[in-house]
Enzyme design. Sequence first.
Site, mmCIF file in Angstrom:
data_model
loop_
_atom_site.group_PDB
_atom_site.id
_atom_site.type_symbol
_atom_site.label_atom_id
_atom_site.label_comp_id
_atom_site.label_asym_id
_atom_site.label_seq_id
_atom_site.Cartn_x
_atom_site.Cartn_y
_atom_site.Cartn_z
ATOM 1 N N SER A 22 14.988 -78.684 -60.696
ATOM 2 C CA SER A 22 15.608 -77.377 -60.447
ATOM 3 C C SER A 22 15.791 -77.142 -58.955
ATOM 4 O O SER A 22 16.811 -76.594 -58.530
ATOM 5 C CB SER A 22 14.732 -76.271 -61.007
ATOM 6 O OG SER A 22 14.373 -76.573 -62.317
ATOM 7 N N SER A 169 18.986 -67.263 -67.561
ATOM 8 C CA SER A 169 19.192 -66.682 -66.241
ATOM 9 C C SER A 169 19.952 -67.647 -65.346
ATOM 10 O O SER A 169 20.191 -67.375 -64.186
ATOM 11 C CB SER A 169 17.852 -66.319 -65.612
ATOM 12 O OG SER A 169 17.082 -67.483 -65.481
ATOM 13 N N ASP A 311 9.926 -73.982 -70.358
ATOM 14 C CA ASP A 311 10.115 -75.439 -70.384
ATOM 15 C C ASP A 311 8.820 -76.162 -70.730
ATOM 16 O O ASP A 311 8.841 -77.321 -71.148
ATOM 17 C CB ASP A 311 10.623 -75.949 -69.024
ATOM 18 C CG ASP A 311 12.136 -75.793 -68.920
ATOM 19 O OD1 ASP A 311 12.787 -75.585 -69.959
ATOM 20 O OD2 ASP A 311 12.662 -75.879 -67.792
ATOM 21 N N LYS A 338 18.403 -75.011 -75.832
ATOM 22 C CA LYS A 338 18.223 -75.995 -74.759
ATOM 23 C C LYS A 338 18.769 -77.339 -75.232
ATOM 24 O O LYS A 338 19.565 -77.386 -76.160
ATOM 25 C CB LYS A 338 16.737 -76.084 -74.389
ATOM 26 C CG LYS A 338 16.189 -74.788 -73.830
ATOM 27 C CD LYS A 338 16.566 -74.628 -72.376
ATOM 28 C CE LYS A 338 15.949 -73.371 -71.802
ATOM 29 N NZ LYS A 338 16.114 -73.267 -70.371
ATOM 30 N N LYS A 408 16.676 -88.067 -68.067
ATOM 31 C CA LYS A 408 17.409 -86.867 -67.670
ATOM 32 C C LYS A 408 16.748 -86.220 -66.455
ATOM 33 O O LYS A 408 17.418 -85.798 -65.520
ATOM 34 C CB LYS A 408 17.435 -85.888 -68.852
ATOM 35 C CG LYS A 408 18.306 -84.699 -68.625
ATOM 36 C CD LYS A 408 18.462 -83.923 -69.922
ATOM 37 C CE LYS A 408 19.556 -82.880 -69.800
ATOM 38 N NZ LYS A 408 19.237 -81.780 -68.930
#
Length: 637
Positions: A22, A169, A311, A338, A408
């Site tokens: 992130s 968000s 998560d 997700k 990923k």
Amino acid sequence: MLSIDPLTKPPSIDLKLPGSKSITNRALVLAALAKGTSTLHRALFAEDTLAMIDCLRKLGVNIATDELNEEIVVTGCAGQLRSNGDPLWVRQSGTTARFIMPLAALAQTEVLINGDPQILKRPHGELFDVLKKMGVEIRFEGEENHLPARINGAALHVEKLHVNVEQSSQYLSALLLSAPCMPNDMALSLDGDAVSMPYLQMTLSMMNTFGASVEEVKKNQFHIRASGYKAKDYEIEPDASTASYFFATAALSKGRVKVEGLGKASIQGDIEFVDLLEQMGAEVTRNEQAIEVRGTDVLQGVHASMKNFSDTAPTLAVIAPSASTPSSVSGIGFIAYKESDRIAAVVTELQKLGIEAEDNGDGFTIQPGTVKPGIVHTYDDHRIAMAFTVLGLISNGVTLDDPECVAKTAPDFFEYVDQLRLEGDQELAILAIDGPAGSGKTSLAKRIANETGLEYLDTGAMYRSVAAKVIEEGIDPEDKELVIAIANRISIVFEGEEVFVEGDRLTDTIRSPQVNAVVSYVAANPGVRSILRRAQRSWARKRGGGVLEGRDIGTVVFPQARLKVYVTATPEERAKRRSLESGRPMEEILQEITGRDKIDSSRMDSPLSISNDALMVDSTGKTIDEVAEEILSSFHV
Ligand code: CDP
């Protein structure tokens, strides 16, 4: 398929984990939009961040990457993005898909955004609606409000905007990130109760670091000045979501895991996960530089909302069966959208393993229980794969049907998992024999295995088997993805001297000149190495040790081997031996093996090198018996 070897000892380790996904993807966007050149340190190199890099490059941003040193240098465009006309491919990455949409609009020309099938199923209606209000023209190539979509920001203007943040968000983060580079100041109001609030805080804090001015006028109302960004030298924190699997393992195994560089002041909301571990009974130490979790004798269930750190909900789900009382998680209904429907996924897979688990729509409830062996479906979702790996570390017989989806966000995940096994692996009776082509490693390994009663593994035959399949299927050996897929798919079985690949006897084929010519290219592929390394370690663990021969056994596969040997001989002697064995001309073989040695020694991933604590054996002019004796005098099972 990957069957997870359970831990044989509790881990005790200080881990240096890769950078946060992130933060890396936000930093990439900020640096791309900034004026000047930014250097990002401890950047994550994974599918999601590579997707972002690729999209930004297509929007005219110059990005230089140095994967080995985890560094990215971005030459910012000072808000002036320019499409090169190529469609943007976001792969499976949610952050890339969302962050790139307003950026594509900033390019003020038509840009097509597309991606892998999984991302095409995820809805982005709120963000498209806001962009439309900003004068952006959007044409959907398929389903309404889904990618692929053509975005044209030629008439881009800024309005007072309302954003609904109840499902995700990320929309808001996307708008916020682009806001300082819009034609005018932006006023944003949030409707609804935001999920994943810490990610918003992360966005705002990073925008500040890159010199933006964001004012929270009053609760849920932001004013962002169109003042652009300034370049930064920026250090990325280790990934807190990835850290959750390692902290969980410590709590479950009564071990100790410290994640360095992840301090209590982290900007990642997922560090809140360790608070839950603490509530369950683990001991947690937090300081500025690191967080450490120690498992104790107590592990009780929890009842918690994980709305702000969802998560890590799958991580909690795999801890819950080991707790003494039931656990329930709420506030995470939105994780159904997700990479997979994560609530349904964890509940279904736990049930498959004999655990009582229930999907409550808004979360899940899990009863204490004993895990049965079984095959876990990973739903192509990295978090499901990583969470169930934790379960496999503390239970017998957990197998993942598709482990590669971890790429990923954490391509080296299983390497880090192997670090948790170091304590247990130290007890294995491993003899590591490395050396260049034709140095006599296989004959030696066989001889020593015979003498010691251990089994031997010819790891070169594994790389050769992949190469043989690559040739058989007419694949370009340099096509990394296709070659990895083969390594991942095939089963390699040794029966005495015979080698069977997917059931076919390939004993002679793998020694052919054709295979000799491509094997070193295949072996230089890090993805292939990682898969085969995993299999080699697992092979030894199942046997309590063994004689393993290859190129990187003592340096990378088992650096803590009981004895490491490096065998060599002059190239001429090695070629002569091979020529006698095969009847092929010596000159031809000499060329072949020196060519292979060169590639094997110069590749980036685990090159052939001599470990400094290896026993050096020069076999030139010596018989196998003589060399074996030399080694056996230093190795005891
Ligand atoms: O028998 P020879 O010494 O000719 O080679 P091998 O052990 O069968 O290995 C064949 C090739 O596999 C090597 O040239 C390397 O490219 C690769 N290999 C590797 O990279 N790492 C290993 N542990 C073993 C082999």
